[in-house]
Design a protein around this motif. Structure first.
Motif, PDB file in Angstrom:
ATOM      1  N   HIS A 129      -3.877 -17.326  -7.855  1.00  0.00           N
ATOM      2  CA  HIS A 129      -3.535 -18.074  -6.630  1.00  0.00           C
ATOM      3  C   HIS A 129      -2.284 -17.536  -5.956  1.00  0.00           C
ATOM      4  O   HIS A 129      -1.355 -18.266  -5.650  1.00  0.00           O
ATOM      5  CB  HIS A 129      -3.401 -19.567  -6.926  1.00  0.00           C
ATOM      6  N   ASN A 148       2.253 -18.216  -6.731  1.00  0.00           N
ATOM      7  CA  ASN A 148       2.632 -19.581  -7.127  1.00  0.00           C
ATOM      8  C   ASN A 148       3.759 -19.541  -8.158  1.00  0.00           C
ATOM      9  O   ASN A 148       4.156 -18.475  -8.612  1.00  0.00           O
ATOM     10  CB  ASN A 148       1.411 -20.293  -7.696  1.00  0.00           C
ATOM     11  N   HIS A 197       3.059 -28.601 -10.872  1.00  0.00           N
ATOM     12  CA  HIS A 197       2.240 -27.370 -10.859  1.00  0.00           C
ATOM     13  C   HIS A 197       0.988 -27.596 -11.714  1.00  0.00           C
ATOM     14  O   HIS A 197       0.224 -28.500 -11.451  1.00  0.00           O
ATOM     15  CB  HIS A 197       3.128 -26.215 -11.356  1.00  0.00           C
ATOM     16  N   HIS A 248      -0.001 -29.611  -1.225  1.00  0.00           N
ATOM     17  CA  HIS A 248       0.099 -28.219  -1.688  1.00  0.00           C
ATOM     18  C   HIS A 248       1.103 -27.491  -0.807  1.00  0.00           C
ATOM     19  O   HIS A 248       1.201 -27.756   0.389  1.00  0.00           O
ATOM     20  CB  HIS A 248      -1.271 -27.531  -1.584  1.00  0.00           C
ATOM     21  N   ARG A 249       1.841 -26.549  -1.422  1.00  0.00           N
ATOM     22  CA  ARG A 249       2.824 -25.804  -0.649  1.00  0.00           C
ATOM     23  C   ARG A 249       2.160 -24.957   0.426  1.00  0.00           C
ATOM     24  O   ARG A 249       2.674 -24.807   1.518  1.00  0.00           O
ATOM     25  CB  ARG A 249       3.626 -24.885  -1.602  1.00  0.00           C
ATOM     26  N   TYR A 305      -1.692 -24.916   1.131  1.00  0.00           N
ATOM     27  CA  TYR A 305      -2.840 -25.529   1.802  1.00  0.00           C
ATOM     28  C   TYR A 305      -2.385 -26.712   2.656  1.00  0.00           C
ATOM     29  O   TYR A 305      -1.859 -27.693   2.141  1.00  0.00           O
ATOM     30  CB  TYR A 305      -3.891 -26.023   0.800  1.00  0.00           C
ATOM     31  N   ASP A 328      -8.025 -27.991  -0.010  1.00  0.00           N
ATOM     32  CA  ASP A 328      -8.025 -26.880  -0.978  1.00  0.00           C
ATOM     33  C   ASP A 328      -9.492 -26.532  -1.269  1.00  0.00           C
ATOM     34  O   ASP A 328     -10.241 -27.380  -1.769  1.00  0.00           O
ATOM     35  CB  ASP A 328      -7.309 -27.352  -2.256  1.00  0.00           C
ATOM     36  N   ASN A 366      -5.960 -31.262  -3.934  1.00  0.00           N
ATOM     37  CA  ASN A 366      -5.862 -29.867  -4.382  1.00  0.00           C
ATOM     38  C   ASN A 366      -6.728 -29.687  -5.623  1.00  0.00           C
ATOM     39  O   ASN A 366      -7.439 -30.605  -6.046  1.00  0.00           O
ATOM     40  CB  ASN A 366      -4.393 -29.494  -4.641  1.00  0.00           C
TER      41      ASN A 366
END
Ligand code: SDX
Length: 434
Positions: A231, A234, A266, A310-311, A313, A317, A366
């Motif tokens: 991903h 991250n 996370h 989400h940081r 999205y 997601d 997410n």
């Protein structure tokens, strides 16, 4: 001849120019590597909201479109047309394998599924109630003590062997962590089973009974592994890259990634999300969703809707959609269509997506929102959810770590700071301190 695009910065009456670099797709970057040397100033970007840490050709995310590509292939197509080891091959080598390449890759993985027999004794050092992630961090970090012939990160052969050992042994180590906590004997890997089926075998088989993994559950787990495989940059992947930038051995770097993934913001979110759904269920279920949402919106409550937000999205997601489908398939296969947690999760999602607090902040489900429900339905203990995330993400960490080592621009990662502490001052002997 294309002209170099430039960004200019004005500071203290001076103007500075910085080159702009464009990638294949996605935001361009301003190359500020010379900024401190030119301006004697640092950039300030806690959480790296506007910082590209590296060049990478592995994974691309478009947060606004809700798009995720592994080496250019959309996650929706990979999840349906490929299996996890095919995806591992793609992430590691950059191309999907031919049939021969795939069979060779699977064959090599199968040669490494067992762990050093002495490693099994290391589990005895843990309390039976240890969290599986604590065991995973310890066991993976200790691999460098057992596999000393694959530690030289500058030797491509060593890197290749270490990569295959990690891909192949993570399911064995994770399943052993589970068996240890429930006091059952470890099950050796079965190389006649596929990757996910072998993991289910090592988790749920015992020496006394014949066990054949349910093919629907194997396929569902395989898809969960694909969805979690990589991903971009991250937190845990950045941890692996930062650890690798010091020249640490591959096992130490992956152990660092596991440690970072454990956090509830996370990879630990799937475990936290299931605990959140359980609590709502115990306190009244669907009827209590409104009350819970109000608590989330109250900043003083410090309660978050786990599995949401989400940081990157700022749309749905894409993995969450696929996870919800998988959830449906597994619950149907197990005759749990009316699983109260699944119904609760879907109602919670529906209500949240109509509430301006979430809509205005672009908070969507997410990957972690549904993954816990699927895994719980499959009999996987909540405490192992993040361990399975780590198992899946190992290939992503390896691919990113390999890319970093091969990147001629990479140096040891060493950010600076904005100092806000005391100016220089002299020590006063203790008797004079009041
Ligand atoms: C993963 O980075 C990756 O790619 C990670 C991952 C991967 O595959 O590696 O995708 C895996 O980690 C998924 C995320 C799992 N985490 C959770 O589900 C935990 C709950 N989510 C939040 O903690 C949060 O959304 C983060 C950490 C995921 C993202 O946080 P950001 O980008 O730092 O956003 P923020 O905290 O600045 O939030 C912006 C606003 C804030 O409100 P205001 O200050 O504007 O009033 O949204 C709010 C936040 O309070 N907010 C939430 C929320 N997430 C953000 N409010 C309630 N519930 C939430 N879940």
């Amino acid at each position: 001849m294309t002209t170099q695009k430039i960004a200019t910065l004005g500071l203290n009456g001076q103007t500075y120019e910085f080159p702009v670099i464009t990638g294949t797709i996605g935001p361009e970057v301003i190359d500020i590597r010379s900024l401190y040397g030119k301006t004697n100033a640092f950039t300030f970007d806690p959480g790296f909201m506007s910082t590209a840490s590296c060049r990478s050709s592995i994974t691309y995310i478009d947060g606004d479109k809700g798009e995720l590509l592994y080496r250019g292939y959309p996650i929706e197509q990979l999840a349906v047309n490929c299996d996890y080891l095919e995806t591992c091959y793609l992430l590691k080598n950059g191309e999907l394998p031919t049939k021969i390449e795939y069979e060779e890759f699977v064959g090599t993985v199968r040669q490494h599924t067992m762990v050093h027999e002495q490693l099994t004794r290391l589990y005895q050092g843990f309390r039976r109630d240890a969290h599986p992630m604590a065991i995973l961090v310890g066991m993976v970090g200790s691999l460098s003590a057992y596999y000393q012939d694959s530690l030289d990160i500058n030797n491509p052969e060593h890197r290749a062997v270490a990569a295959m050992r990690l891909i192949a042994k993570m399911p064995t180590i994770a399943a052993m962590a589970y068996k240890y906590t429930i006091g059952e004997p470890f099950m050796y890997p079965r190389n006649d089973l596929d990757y996910a089926g072998n993991f289910l075998h090592m988790m749920f088989a015992t020496p006394c009974e014949k066990y054949e993994p349910n093919p629907v559950l194997s396929r569902a787990l395989d898809r969960i592994l694909i969805l979690h495989a990589d991903h971009e940059q991250n937190a845990s992947t950045s941890t692996v890259r930062l650890s690798g930038s010091s020249g640490a051995n591959p096992f130490a770097c992956i152990a660092a990634g596991i440690a970072c993934l454990w956090g509830p913001a996370h990879g630990g979110a799937n475990e936290a999300c299931l605990k959140m759904l359980d609590d709502i269920q115990k306190n009244g279920g669907v009827a209590k969703i409104g009350e819970f949402i109000e608590k989330v919106k109250d900043k003083n409550s410090n309660v978050k809707l786990m599995g949401f937000g989400h940081r990157v999205y700022k749309n749905y997601d894409p993995r969450a959609k696929l996870m919800r489908e998988t959830c449906h398939e597994v619950l149907h296969e197990l005759g749990l269509q009316n699983d109260p947690l699944f119904k609760l999760a879907m109602e919670l999602e529906r209500i949240a997506l109509e509430d301006d607090y979430f809509v205005s902040r672009k908070l969507y489900p997410n990957v972690d929102f549904y993954s816990g429900i699927v895994q719980k339905a499959m009999g996987i203990p909540v405490s192992l959810f993040t361990g399975i995330f780590a198992m899946a993400r190992t290939i992503g960490w390896i691919a990113q770590w390999n890319e970093m080592i091969g990147d001629t621009e990479q140096k040891i990662g060493r950010p600076r700071q904005l100092y806000t502490g005391a100016p220089r001052r002299d020590v006063r002997p203790m008797p004079l301190r009041t």
